[in-house]
Scaffold this motif. Structure first.
Motif: not given
Length: 202
Positions: A20-21, A23-25, A27, A34, A50, A183-185, A190
């Motif tokens: 999840p960390q 995943d945040v950035e 692109q 994601g 990470e 909780g992924l984008q 996800q």
């Protein structure tokens, strides 16, 4: 000295916490945002970035197999244990949510090909390698929301893979861990789990 199964459980937990960390950035130039759409090598790199420094320091990537030019994805060195691990994506859905027609073969095919190997043939390759036994496998599993095929859910995939290794090869295998993440984008990637298996030729 750590038990290899415990090491695989810890690696699975660390990777699941890091996804999840990462995943945040994450692109992608072609796919939706994601980590899910990225290829295996890119995902491993993002996940390792990470991890806490002490954990990442225990993991070496692209380690040569003894006596040949092939390379092992990960080797974990910790508490007196050296554990070679091959990693594979377990992502049965494309960016648009449709079934990926090639993924099933890349996981479950028992037939080695010149240009690629499946996770199943990786199991045989690891056990027959010159690496000390036992060895491990790691799957980055992504599950579509409301996946209609129960057989494509994490626990079922882990169970089938364990059965297939036992069916095709004389290899002892156990599922060491299934560590979920969410909780992924991405709309179709996800959530999922990091799955690890322990292999032995005993």
């Amino acid at each position: 000295m750590s038990n290899p199964s415990v090491v695989l459980q810890r690696v699975a937990r660390d990777f699941a916490d890091a996804i999840p960390q990462a995943d945040v950035e994450a692109q992608h130039s072609r796919w939706k945002a994601g980590i899910g759409p990225f290829e295996e090598e890119n995902q491993i790199e993002m996940i390792l970035d990470e991890l806490p420094a002490d954990r990442a320091g225990e993991i070496e990537t692209e380690v040569p197999y003894p006596g040949n030019q092939q390379r092992c994805d990960l080797v974990v060195e910790t508490d007196g244990v050296s554990l070679p691990i091959e990693a594979k994506l377990l992502r049965f859905r494309l960016d648009n949510g449709n079934i990926d027609p090639n993924m099933y073969k890349s996981v479950f095919s028992p037939f080695p090909e010149r240009s690629s190997s499946s996770m199943l043939t990786d199991a045989k390759k690891l056990v027959e390698s010159g690496f000390d036994q036992p060895t491990g496998l790691l799957g980055l599993y992504y599950e579509k929301n409301d996946e209609e095929y129960e057989q494509l859910r994490g626990e079922k995939v882990a169970e089938k893979f364990q059965r297939d290794v036992s069916y095709w090869y004389d290899i002892d295998i156990e599922t060491a861990a299934i560590k979920p993440f969410d909780g992924l984008q991405h709309p179709h990637h996800q959530h999922g789990a990091v799955i690890t298996w322990l292999l032995s030729d005993d």
